[in-house]
Design a protein around this motif. Structure first.
Motif, short mmCIF file in Angstrom:
data_model
loop_
_atom_site.label_atom_id
_atom_site.label_comp_id
_atom_site.label_asym_id
_atom_site.label_seq_id
_atom_site.Cartn_x
_atom_site.Cartn_y
_atom_site.Cartn_z
N ASN A 283 -6.71 4.39 147.23
CA ASN A 283 -8.10 4.24 147.67
C ASN A 283 -8.17 4.42 149.19
O ASN A 283 -7.66 3.58 149.94
N PRO A 284 -8.80 5.50 149.67
CA PRO A 284 -8.82 5.75 151.12
C PRO A 284 -9.73 4.80 151.89
O PRO A 284 -9.74 4.83 153.13
N LEU A 285 -10.47 3.95 151.18
CA LEU A 285 -11.40 3.03 151.85
C LEU A 285 -10.70 1.79 152.39
O LEU A 285 -11.32 0.97 153.07
N THR A 286 -9.39 1.66 152.10
CA THR A 286 -8.61 0.55 152.64
C THR A 286 -7.22 1.05 153.01
O THR A 286 -6.68 1.93 152.34
N ARG A 287 -6.68 0.53 154.08
CA ARG A 287 -5.41 1.06 154.58
C ARG A 287 -4.28 0.95 153.56
O ARG A 287 -3.45 1.85 153.43
N THR A 288 -4.23 -0.14 152.80
CA THR A 288 -3.14 -0.31 151.85
C THR A 288 -3.31 0.56 150.61
O THR A 288 -2.37 0.75 149.85
N GLY A 289 -4.52 1.08 150.41
CA GLY A 289 -4.77 1.95 149.26
C GLY A 289 -5.26 1.24 148.02
O GLY A 289 -5.58 1.89 147.01
N ILE A 290 -5.34 -0.09 148.08
CA ILE A 290 -5.83 -0.83 146.92
C ILE A 290 -6.42 -2.15 147.39
O ILE A 290 -5.88 -2.83 148.28
N PHE A 291 -7.55 -2.52 146.82
CA PHE A 291 -8.19 -3.79 147.15
C PHE A 291 -7.63 -4.90 146.26
O PHE A 291 -7.39 -4.69 145.07
N SER A 292 -7.45 -6.08 146.85
CA SER A 292 -6.91 -7.22 146.10
C SER A 292 -7.79 -7.56 144.90
O SER A 292 -7.30 -8.01 143.86
N GLU A 293 -9.10 -7.35 145.04
CA GLU A 293 -10.03 -7.64 143.94
C GLU A 293 -9.71 -6.79 142.70
O GLU A 293 -9.88 -7.24 141.57
N ASP A 294 -9.25 -5.57 142.92
CA ASP A 294 -8.92 -4.70 141.79
C ASP A 294 -7.62 -5.11 141.12
O ASP A 294 -7.47 -5.01 139.90
N ILE A 295 -6.66 -5.57 141.93
CA ILE A 295 -5.41 -6.08 141.34
C ILE A 295 -5.71 -7.30 140.49
O ILE A 295 -5.23 -7.43 139.36
N ARG A 296 -6.53 -8.20 141.01
CA ARG A 296 -6.88 -9.42 140.26
C ARG A 296 -7.64 -9.07 139.00
O ARG A 296 -7.47 -9.73 137.96
N PHE A 297 -8.47 -8.04 139.05
CA PHE A 297 -9.21 -7.67 137.85
C PHE A 297 -8.26 -7.21 136.74
O PHE A 297 -8.49 -7.52 135.57
N ILE A 298 -7.22 -6.47 137.09
CA ILE A 298 -6.26 -6.03 136.07
C ILE A 298 -5.58 -7.25 135.45
O ILE A 298 -5.34 -7.30 134.24
N HIS A 299 -5.30 -8.26 136.26
CA HIS A 299 -4.76 -9.52 135.74
C HIS A 299 -5.76 -10.13 134.75
O HIS A 299 -5.40 -10.56 133.64
N LEU A 300 -7.01 -10.17 135.15
CA LEU A 300 -8.06 -10.73 134.29
C LEU A 300 -8.20 -9.93 132.99
O LEU A 300 -8.42 -10.49 131.91
N LEU A 301 -8.03 -8.62 133.11
CA LEU A 301 -8.08 -7.76 131.94
C LEU A 301 -6.97 -8.14 130.95
O LEU A 301 -7.20 -8.24 129.74
N LEU A 302 -5.77 -8.39 131.46
CA LEU A 302 -4.67 -8.81 130.59
C LEU A 302 -4.96 -10.15 129.93
O LEU A 302 -4.64 -10.35 128.75
N LEU A 303 -5.59 -11.05 130.67
CA LEU A 303 -5.95 -12.35 130.09
C LEU A 303 -6.96 -12.17 128.97
O LEU A 303 -6.87 -12.84 127.93
N TRP A 304 -7.91 -11.27 129.17
CA TRP A 304 -8.89 -10.99 128.11
C TRP A 304 -8.19 -10.43 126.87
O TRP A 304 -8.48 -10.84 125.75
N PHE A 305 -7.23 -9.55 127.09
CA PHE A 305 -6.47 -9.01 125.96
C PHE A 305 -5.76 -10.12 125.19
O PHE A 305 -5.62 -10.04 123.96
N CYS A 306 -5.30 -11.14 125.92
CA CYS A 306 -4.56 -12.24 125.27
C CYS A 306 -5.45 -13.02 124.30
O CYS A 306 -4.94 -13.72 123.42
N GLY A 307 -6.76 -12.91 124.47
CA GLY A 307 -7.67 -13.60 123.56
C GLY A 307 -8.16 -12.74 122.42
O GLY A 307 -8.93 -13.21 121.57
N LEU A 308 -7.73 -11.47 122.39
CA LEU A 308 -8.17 -10.55 121.33
C LEU A 308 -7.16 -10.52 120.19
O LEU A 308 -5.97 -10.72 120.40
N PRO A 309 -7.62 -10.24 118.99
CA PRO A 309 -6.69 -10.16 117.85
C PRO A 309 -5.83 -8.90 117.94
O PRO A 309 -6.14 -7.95 118.66
N ASP A 310 -4.73 -8.89 117.20
CA ASP A 310 -3.87 -7.71 117.13
C ASP A 310 -4.62 -6.59 116.39
O ASP A 310 -5.58 -6.85 115.66
N PHE A 311 -4.19 -5.36 116.59
CA PHE A 311 -4.83 -4.24 115.91
C PHE A 311 -3.83 -3.12 115.72
O PHE A 311 -2.79 -3.08 116.38
N ASP A 312 -4.15 -2.21 114.82
CA ASP A 312 -3.28 -1.08 114.54
C ASP A 312 -3.60 0.05 115.52
O ASP A 312 -4.69 0.60 115.50
#
Length: 405
Positions: A283-312
């Motif tokens: 991401n060129p809008l920040t020197r490191t290339g990634i915002f901390s908010e987006d990293i945390r969102f991916i973590h939150l996404l994994l947590l959401w997956f943990c509450g979903l049932p298994d699927f084929d």
């Protein structure tokens, strides 16, 4: 449900994750040409290169917070810039490359001695996929949960073998993360602008490297997520048939990885250590290339997956998942936009119930759905007119240590 998030102890442990990162960038001269000097960081465990010699890859340690990860990225950038300035070079801030004349300006990464095989492998890739694709830079985000959480879930779940449980846990997460990789692309795409020398039309794609023009296998691999041995065998059959040179040639949105060397043998022996999400743009809008908010969102996404049932996750759904990633990399896909809104609203309800302190993270993502607010739209507005000149000015500003733009 992978984790009983109603259990207060498990819920508290789940709020801590482990994050690692690999961030790629290109070295350029003061006038924006691809640097032709030798890679200046040979032997540095944190600063390497991947495909080409004029690429820099910063490899972070494992941290328990996105903010700590980003701080180290900033420190690594300081070291890189301090070295590059000696040769009057800059670090290009975009996933897409600067202007270049021919593939002769793209030297394959030069590894020597016992590592010479790495160069031979990259020459194979250059011949098979073309050198231009070696110029795409991206961010690979490595994610895992703590063993303390997994061992607690193992005990509460009354499973018989921890190693088997851990492998199964990550296989299920990998299925969901692959299925929803399109959402990560849609929310973090930041490479809509490119020089004409790349040969891809700008302002059609929000992320050229995740589009059909990016680094993809010449077929869609179909993987078996039944158990870790089946997963390994499903990749190995492509290697045996010659369609893949090895596990590293699996150009897939998500990789399931062991600790240390990435090989099928290591994965079989050691089991799963973490997941690698490979669809994030620099991401060129920040020197490191990634915002901390987006990293945390991916973590939150994994947590959401943990509450979903298994699927084929069979062949049809896997093909759809890859197709969705490419669709999410195109500007103006109305269906993807609507799905993103519906999915984020569902994640918001989940977050409000289980992790209310992270509601601001979901709102941050929802705000991107308003017209003109996505990273790709902002980058397009700022850099479509004067990509090279403005890109060089941005690289100089970041080399001086200036913050987000």
């Amino acid at each position: 449900m992978l984790l009983d998030l109603n259990n207060s102890y498990i819920n508290r442990l789940a709020q801590t994750a482990e994050f690692g990162i690999e961030r790629e960038s290109l070295r350029v001269t003061a006038d924006g040409k691809l640097a032709q000097t030798e890679h200046p960081f040979v032997g540095n465990p944190h600063i390497d290169r991947d495909f080409c010699e004029n690429q820099v890859e910063m490899i972070g340690d494992v941290f328990n917070s996105p903010e700590a990860l980003n701080r180290q990225l900033g420190e690594l950038l300081d070291k890189v810039d301090a070295e590059l300035i000696k040769n009057n070079e800059l670090l290009w801030a975009f996933s897409n490359p600067p202007r270049f004349g021919s593939e002769n300006e793209i030297p394959v990464a030069r590894f020597h001695g016992s590592l010479r095989g790495k160069s031979e492998y990259r020459h194979y890739l250059a011949q098979k996929y073309g050198k231009k694709k070696m110029l795409f830079s991206g961010i690979h985000l490595n994610l895992s949960f703590t063993d303390k959480l997994l061992k607690t879930a193992f005990i509460y779940g009354n499973h018989s073998d921890f190693a088997e449980f851990k492998n199964s846990f990550y296989l299920r997460l990998a299925k969901r993360l692959t299925q929803f990789a399109w959402l990560a692309v849609y929310l973090t795409a930041a490479s809509p602008v490119a020089d004409a020398s790349l040969g891809s039309e700008s302002n059609v794609y929000s992320s050229i490297r995740c589009s059909e023009h990016g680094y993809w296998n010449d077929f869609t691999p179909i993987l078996d997520y039944s158990d870790i041995k089946s997963y390994i065998r499903s990749i190995a059959r492509y290697v045996v048939s010659g369609r893949l040179k090895g596990a590293s040639e699996l150009y897939y949105p998500v990789r399931i990885k062991p600790r240390g060397e990435n090989s099928l043998e290591a994965l079989l022996e050691k089991g799963v250590n973490h997941l690698e999400l490979r669809v994030l743009d620099v991401n060129p809008l920040t020197r490191t290339g990634i915002f901390s908010e987006d990293i945390r969102f991916i973590h939150l996404l994994l947590l959401w997956f943990c509450g979903l049932p298994d699927f084929d996750f069979g062949e049809e759904k896997q093909i759809k998942a890859i197709s969705d990633v490419k669709s999410a990399a195109v500007f103006g896909d109305a269906e993807i936009r609507q799905r993103a809104k519906e999915t984020l609203e569902e994640i918001k309800r989940f977050t409000k119930q289980y992790f209310p302190k992270y509601l601001n993270i979901v709102e941050y993502q929802l705000n991107k759905l308003h017209d003109g607010n996505s990273y790709a739209e902002i980058v397009s507005r700022r850099f479509t007119d004067g990509y090279m000149e403005k890109g060089l000015a941005l690289a100089r500003a970041y080399q001086r240590g200036e913050g987000d733009v």
